[in-house]
Design a protein around this motif. Structure first.
Motif, PDB file in Angstrom:
ATOM      1  N   VAL A  93       0.859  -1.176   0.000  1.00 16.70           N
ATOM      2  CA  VAL A  93       0.000   0.000   0.000  1.00 16.70           C
ATOM      3  C   VAL A  93       0.901   1.233   0.000  1.00 16.70           C
ATOM      4  O   VAL A  93       1.914   1.272   0.713  1.00 16.70           O
ATOM      5  N   ASP A  94       0.534   2.237  -0.796  1.00 16.18           N
ATOM      6  CA  ASP A  94       1.320   3.476  -0.872  1.00 16.18           C
ATOM      7  C   ASP A  94       0.793   4.542   0.081  1.00 16.18           C
ATOM      8  O   ASP A  94       1.569   5.266   0.707  1.00 16.18           O
ATOM      9  N   PHE A  95      -0.537   4.661   0.168  1.00  9.40           N
ATOM     10  CA  PHE A  95      -1.178   5.595   1.094  1.00  9.40           C
ATOM     11  C   PHE A  95      -2.379   4.897   1.722  1.00  9.40           C
ATOM     12  O   PHE A  95      -3.009   4.039   1.096  1.00  9.40           O
ATOM     13  N   GLY A  96      -2.705   5.290   2.943  1.00  4.67           N
ATOM     14  CA  GLY A  96      -3.863   4.700   3.591  1.00  4.67           C
ATOM     15  C   GLY A  96      -4.452   5.640   4.622  1.00  4.67           C
ATOM     16  O   GLY A  96      -3.839   6.645   5.007  1.00  4.67           O
ATOM     17  N   TYR A  97      -5.643   5.279   5.084  1.00  3.77           N
ATOM     18  CA  TYR A  97      -6.382   6.086   6.054  1.00  3.77           C
ATOM     19  C   TYR A  97      -6.604   5.251   7.308  1.00  3.77           C
ATOM     20  O   TYR A  97      -7.109   4.117   7.228  1.00  3.77           O
ATOM     21  N   VAL A  98      -6.219   5.783   8.475  1.00  4.86           N
ATOM     22  CA  VAL A  98      -6.312   5.039   9.728  1.00  4.86           C
ATOM     23  C   VAL A  98      -6.696   5.968  10.876  1.00  4.86           C
ATOM     24  O   VAL A  98      -6.650   7.187  10.752  1.00  4.86           O
ATOM     25  N   GLY A  99      -7.045   5.358  11.996  1.00  6.97           N
ATOM     26  CA  GLY A  99      -7.277   6.123  13.212  1.00  6.97           C
ATOM     27  C   GLY A  99      -5.956   6.538  13.843  1.00  6.97           C
ATOM     28  O   GLY A  99      -4.872   6.330  13.280  1.00  6.97           O
ATOM     29  N   ASN A 100      -6.031   7.078  15.044  1.00  2.00           N
ATOM     30  CA  ASN A 100      -4.828   7.652  15.657  1.00  2.00           C
ATOM     31  C   ASN A 100      -3.888   6.623  16.266  1.00  2.00           C
ATOM     32  O   ASN A 100      -2.689   6.871  16.386  1.00  2.00           O
ATOM     33  N   THR A 101      -4.395   5.453  16.634  1.00  2.00           N
ATOM     34  CA  THR A 101      -3.578   4.491  17.362  1.00  2.00           C
ATOM     35  C   THR A 101      -2.734   3.570  16.486  1.00  2.00           C
ATOM     36  O   THR A 101      -1.578   3.299  16.822  1.00  2.00           O
ATOM     37  N   PRO A 102      -3.240   3.060  15.365  1.00  2.00           N
ATOM     38  CA  PRO A 102      -2.442   2.128  14.565  1.00  2.00           C
ATOM     39  C   PRO A 102      -1.050   2.630  14.191  1.00  2.00           C
ATOM     40  O   PRO A 102      -0.079   1.851  14.263  1.00  2.00           O
ATOM     41  N   PRO A 103      -0.882   3.909  13.823  1.00  2.00           N
ATOM     42  CA  PRO A 103       0.477   4.343  13.493  1.00  2.00           C
ATOM     43  C   PRO A 103       1.439   4.270  14.671  1.00  2.00           C
ATOM     44  O   PRO A 103       2.636   4.048  14.485  1.00  2.00           O
ATOM     45  N   ILE A 104       0.933   4.459  15.883  1.00  2.00           N
ATOM     46  CA  ILE A 104       1.790   4.400  17.063  1.00  2.00           C
ATOM     47  C   ILE A 104       2.312   2.987  17.268  1.00  2.00           C
ATOM     48  O   ILE A 104       3.509   2.774  17.506  1.00  2.00           O
ATOM     49  N   GLU A 157      -7.127   2.948  21.904  1.00  2.91           N
ATOM     50  CA  GLU A 157      -6.750   4.184  22.584  1.00  2.91           C
ATOM     51  C   GLU A 157      -7.901   4.731  23.413  1.00  2.91           C
ATOM     52  O   GLU A 157      -7.709   5.209  24.533  1.00  2.91           O
ATOM     53  N   LEU A 158      -9.124   4.666  22.883  1.00  2.00           N
ATOM     54  CA  LEU A 158     -10.289   5.118  23.651  1.00  2.00           C
ATOM     55  C   LEU A 158     -10.429   4.320  24.933  1.00  2.00           C
ATOM     56  O   LEU A 158     -10.692   4.885  26.003  1.00  2.00           O
ATOM     57  N   GLN A 303       1.215  12.442  22.986  1.00  2.00           N
ATOM     58  CA  GLN A 303       0.649  12.138  24.298  1.00  2.00           C
ATOM     59  C   GLN A 303       0.079  10.726  24.339  1.00  2.00           C
ATOM     60  O   GLN A 303       0.197  10.023  25.350  1.00  2.00           O
ATOM     61  N   ILE A 304      -0.543  10.300  23.244  1.00  2.00           N
ATOM     62  CA  ILE A 304      -1.060   8.933  23.184  1.00  2.00           C
ATOM     63  C   ILE A 304       0.094   7.940  23.242  1.00  2.00           C
ATOM     64  O   ILE A 304       0.041   6.940  23.978  1.00  2.00           O
ATOM     65  N   ALA A 305       1.144   8.208  22.467  1.00  5.02           N
ATOM     66  CA  ALA A 305       2.307   7.325  22.462  1.00  5.02           C
ATOM     67  C   ALA A 305       2.939   7.237  23.851  1.00  5.02           C
ATOM     68  O   ALA A 305       3.324   6.152  24.309  1.00  5.02           O
TER      69      ALA A 305
END
Length: 328
Positions: A93-104, A157-158, A303-305
């Motif tokens: 995948v070149d670009f994608g859309y995710v919530g805030n937690t998966p990248p962490i 995260e929630l 802060q999440i991280a």
């Protein structure tokens, strides 16, 4: 109708377009791109989830085909962000859309990624649900209970913030790590006591199931979702990230101007009934533009991280800014 039936959205609303109000949107890139750069991108692979209306409209309107006229556009659907980022890390995948937690979680696992842009998440777009006839009536009642959640998702995260707010730890509950479809089945069978989840699964459960919201995003500071890029791809094609942002913003403007058609696209793509789809979209900010990351957004993500490291949910401290793409 199954929640996520395989329904093609290509051509869904073309017949509804008229010269008076539904012309296909045209986008301007803000800069002239050489034909050499365009031709160098042979294939553009986009990872998406059914919760992203902006990307659904980009797909239906073929906006990436306009921005990358010599590239083959591939769309890859994922049930949640962690699966999509795994594909991105190996170049599928070149670009994608995710919530805030998966990248962490991906950063903590030393997987390559670049934060390209963000959207503001609707505060009521994620929640911890319980059974309407269950024994959970307060956050403290989560102690000792089985809580379903997709590991590494925004709902993760929630749930972490909910436990922190309540003074509980992960050892005080029984987390049941399940993807959304499996979690819904477990929740319906009352095999779990609570479920941390996001839209459109949340809206479906609220309408179709006997549920109550224990807590949602309104109890916490603003959260964000992200457009993530493969760093190697962006380095090879430096104009690609800005083109993606421009295309998504064209789609967002179209949605605001054509809400009935956008509702039909969303319902047909996801397999949701019109009432459920409308409930989901009613929560969505209008407009919901995409921006490059600001200091405030980076700090929020950091802060999440930091919380996840403190709770030993990730193995190492990470630096969000290190992975933020910036336009040249």
């Amino acid at each position: 109708m199954k929640l996520f039936a395989k329904v093609s959205v290509i051509g869904l609303v073309i017949t509804a377009f008229t010269l008076s109000g539904c012309q296909k949107p045209e986008q301007t890139t803000g800069k002239t791109t050489s034909s050499t750069e365009n031709q160098s991108i042979k294939t553009l692979s986009i990872g998406f989830q059914k919760s992203s209306l902006n990307l659904l409209v980009v797909k239906q309107q073929k906006l990436f085909e306009q921005a990358f006229p010599n590239a083959k556009i591939e769309w890859r659907e994922f049930p949640a962000g962690p699966q999509m980022l795994e594909a991105l890390s190996v170049g599928a995948v070149d670009f994608g859309y995710v919530g805030n937690t998966p990248p962490i979680f991906a950063q903590a696992a030393t997987k390559p990624l670049s934060y390209v842009a963000y959207e503001v998440v609707a505060p009521t777009g994620q929640a911890v649900l319980t059974h309407v006839d269950g024994k959970i009536n307060s956050l403290q009642d989560l102690k000792g209970k089985r809580v379903a959640v997709q590991k590494g998702s925004s709902a993760h995260e929630l749930l972490a913030k909910t436990l922190q707010k309540t003074g509980l730890t992960w050892q005080d509950i029984q987390p049941i790590w399940l993807p959304p479809a499996d979690a819904r089945a477990a929740f319906d069978k009352q095999a779990v006591d609570a479920w941390a989840i996001w839209e459109p699964y949340l809206g479906t459960a609220e309408i179709q199931g006997h549920t109550k919201v224990l807590v949602d995003g309104t109890a916490f500071p603003t959260t964000y979702s992200f457009y993530i890029g493969n760093p190697d791809f962006i380095q090879k094609h430096p104009d690609s990230a800005q083109k993606l942002i421009n295309s998504v913003n064209v789609a967002d403007q179209w949605i605001v101007q054509h809400q009935d058609q956008a509702l039909q696209i969303y319902a047909q793509s996801t397999g949701l009934s019109i009432p459920v789809a409308q409930r989901v979209l009613d929560k969505r900010p209008k407009p919901s533009p995409v921006h490059t990351l600001t200091t405030e957004v980076v700090e929020s993500q950091q802060q999440i991280a930091d919380l996840f490291k403190q709770e030993q949910l990730i193995p190492a401290q990470i630096d969000i800014q290190h992975s933020v793409w910036s336009a040249q």
